[in-house]
Scaffold this active site. Structure first.
Site, PDB file in Angstrom:
ATOM      1  N   ASP A   1      56.908  -8.336  52.425  1.00 51.80           N
ATOM      2  CA  ASP A   1      57.585  -9.581  52.741  1.00 51.80           C
ATOM      3  C   ASP A   1      58.743  -8.855  53.578  1.00 51.80           C
ATOM      4  OD1 ASP A   1      58.686 -12.055  52.757  1.00 51.80           O
ATOM      5  OD2 ASP A   1      59.124 -11.904  50.459  1.00 51.80           O
TER       6      ASP A   1
ATOM      7  N   ASP B   1      63.041 -14.799  57.534  1.00 52.68           N
ATOM      8  CA  ASP B   1      63.034 -16.279  57.845  1.00 52.68           C
ATOM      9  C   ASP B   1      64.554 -16.485  57.080  1.00 52.68           C
ATOM     10  OD1 ASP B   1      61.450 -15.351  55.849  1.00 52.68           O
ATOM     11  OD2 ASP B   1      61.538 -17.393  55.013  1.00 52.68           O
TER      12      ASP B   1
ATOM     13  N   CYS C   1      42.530 -13.844  24.048  1.00 52.02           N
ATOM     14  CA  CYS C   1      41.706 -13.332  25.494  1.00 52.02           C
ATOM     15  C   CYS C   1      40.834 -12.322  24.966  1.00 52.02           C
ATOM     16  CB  CYS C   1      42.866 -12.856  26.231  1.00 52.02           C
ATOM     17  SG  CYS C   1      42.517 -12.036  27.572  1.00 52.02           S
TER      18      CYS C   1
ATOM     19  N   CYS D   1      40.162  -9.453  27.570  1.00 56.02           N
ATOM     20  CA  CYS D   1      40.516  -8.461  28.664  1.00 56.02           C
ATOM     21  C   CYS D   1      40.434  -7.065  27.934  1.00 56.02           C
ATOM     22  CB  CYS D   1      41.728  -8.548  29.457  1.00 56.02           C
ATOM     23  SG  CYS D   1      43.181  -8.606  28.648  1.00 56.02           S
TER      24      CYS D   1
ATOM     25  N   CYS E   1      43.210  -6.820  25.328  1.00 58.07           N
ATOM     26  CA  CYS E   1      43.171  -7.510  24.112  1.00 58.07           C
ATOM     27  C   CYS E   1      41.886  -7.036  23.307  1.00 58.07           C
ATOM     28  CB  CYS E   1      43.068  -9.185  24.558  1.00 58.07           C
ATOM     29  SG  CYS E   1      44.497  -9.513  25.167  1.00 58.07           S
TER      30      CYS E   1
END
Length: 491
Positions: free
Chosen positions: A81, A116, A266, A268, A271
């Protein structure tokens, strides 16, 4: 450069080919990384399954970072960016458009952004300045950018439709590789999703279909599928680490305060490995790291869930499910009906992987696949028989023998089915998609019956019809106009 492989609504699964030969499977979210302040490592991000990252060129420049980005990060795909977010936060930054462009070329990022001027929450006159300044810088940049990477044109104008349109039209003339929607972060943090959706849909309705579109700063899991459905291909976000620092635990539908959790909803790797109690015993920096990893898993899983919905042709149904995660999101989803023609024109009606359509209530009259089916039927129904027997399709579908006694009695009548949501179709289409493959909630609301009544009345106005019989089951609240050539039979 950008190849589209699967579509549903305005959403698409595609491949973005970079100038270095690497490919990014879209939709994709770039985790934003800061080498100089992060509790999570690049290896952690890679292990979750993200193979491309976003860096802030302005921050790197201010820290005198002068290394080749791929060698330093060990990532083959890196987006940068320009520093416009810092400009949005602080009002000004001490770097020029030319300087930040040359710097991005120097560190060799694969996707780069011009400097920008973000619109943010400005009034009309100041917003107009940001649009004109961004266009001016984009024109200047055309003499500075190279063909060794993909370049991004950020669209500004915010909620001012005429400014937004000007930014898009002027940007199209410049033919950048990727177009991005600039400074939406304020709208997202304030849950102004209606406003955000209008901006996205306006942008997508004007941009060329084959151009990939990036949404800056969108990293909340519950927002991702809606943005994808409107045609966003790329995202970036630091939400995973920012939320973790605030001890905020992401889920697919909401964000929890970690201190209030008793269970981890969760599965994952974090977890599965730790309980809430065990995580509370870990030192603060390690806890932040683990929460950030968990948050990344949630984001990645949401991307995958949305892609699967696109493949199955059930993105509309998935959005319905997700819309109940927050009242602001539900309200914003309701305005999809205002853009139903735009979505209909981009929705493939049928594909090999297409699953049954789920229809719940009158809002599903706006489902693009329903709209397409009705258009096709209207065209087919121009050629109608003189004697017709109108029979409720769902009654036949649940028990095919229910039709027999009526076809015997009206043996010289041609059978037409009428169905909530779809309207009227010929007997020969009874086993075809989407009529036979749809799953319909038969607890119809008033609007569904009103719509079906209008469809039947409109159909019966065809002057080719000499005689008609309509079978109306108990519970069907239909307002069918009386006609000399029409017999209503209630069962």
């Amino acid at each position: 450069m950008f190849t589209i492989k699967e579509r549903d609504l305005a959403g698409r699964i595609g491949t973005l080919k970079l100038k270095n030969g690497e490919k990014i499977d879209t939709p994709y979210l770039f985790p934003v990384v800061n080498f100089f302040h992060s509790e999570i490592s690049l290896d952690d991000i890679k292990k979750v399954g993200f193979d491309a990252i976003l860096v802030n060129a302005y921050i790197l420049l201010k820290h005198n970072f002068d290394k080749e980005i791929h060698e330093y990060t060990k990532f083959k795909k890196v987006m940068s960016d320009s520093g416009a977010y810092q400009l949005l936060q602080y009002g000004d930054i001490d770097v020029s458009n030319e300087e930040i462009i040359e710097y991005q070329k120097k560190i060799n990022t694969d996707i780069s952004v011009i400097l920008d001027y973000p619109t943010g929450k400005l009034d009309y006159e100041n917003a107009k300045f940001t649009v004109e300044e961004t266009i001016k810088r984009a024109k200047e940049a055309k003499n500075l950018i190279d063909d060794k990477r993909l370049w991004v044109y950020p669209i500004q104008g915010g909620s001012f439709e005429d400014l937004l349109e000007k930014s898009i039209i002027e940007g199209i003339k410049l033919d950048y590789d990727i177009y991005a929607i600039g400074s939406p972060t304020v709208l997202m943090t304030e849950y102004k999703y209606e406003e955000l959706f209008k901006i996205i849909l306006k942008v997508k309705s004007l941009l060329p279909f084959n151009k990939p579109v990036h949404l800056f700063g969108a990293g909340h899991a519950h927002l991702i599928p809606f943005a994808i459905a409107m045609g966003i291909d790329l995202f970036d976000s630091a939400s995973y680490i920012l939320f973790a620092r605030d001890l905020r635990y992401m889920s697919f539908n909401r964000t929890y305060d970690f201190n209030e959790l008793k269970y981890l909803p969760c599965n994952c790797e974090v977890c599965r490995k730790y309980s809430v109690e065990e995580l509370r015993e870990i030192n603060k920096n390690e806890l932040i790291r683990l929460l950030a990893i968990h948050n990344l898993y949630v984001i990645k899983k949401e991307l995958e869930n949305t892609k699967q919905a696109i493949i199955e042709g059930r993105l509309w149904e998935y959005l319905r499910e997700k819309s109940f995660s927050h009242p602001a999101l539900y309200k914003a989803f309701k305005q999809f009906k205002d853009f139903k023609d735009f979505l209909k024109n981009l929705t493939p009606f049928y594909k090999v992987s297409q699953k049954a359509i789920f229809l719940y209530d009158s809002f599903d009259l706006n489902n693009p696949k329903v709209l397409i089916a009705r258009e096709k039927l209207k065209e087919m129904n121009k050629d109608v028989d003189e004697k017709i027997l109108l029979f409720p399709y769902l009654l036949w579908k649940n028990n095919e023998k229910t039709l027999e006694k009526f076809t015997k009695k009206y043996s010289d009548f041609k059978v037409y089915f009428y169905s909530p949501y779809f309207g009227i179709f010929k007997f020969g289409l009874r086993y075809t998609y989407p009529f036979f493959q749809s799953e319909i909630n038969d607890d119809f609301d008033r609007e569904v019956f009103e719509d079906l009544s209008n469809e039947i009345n409109s159909f019966l106005e065809n002057k080719k019809i000499k005689q008609a019989v309509i079978i109306i089951p108990k519970g069907y609240i239909l307002k069918i106009k009386s006609r000399k050539n029409l017999l209503k039979v209630y069962i």
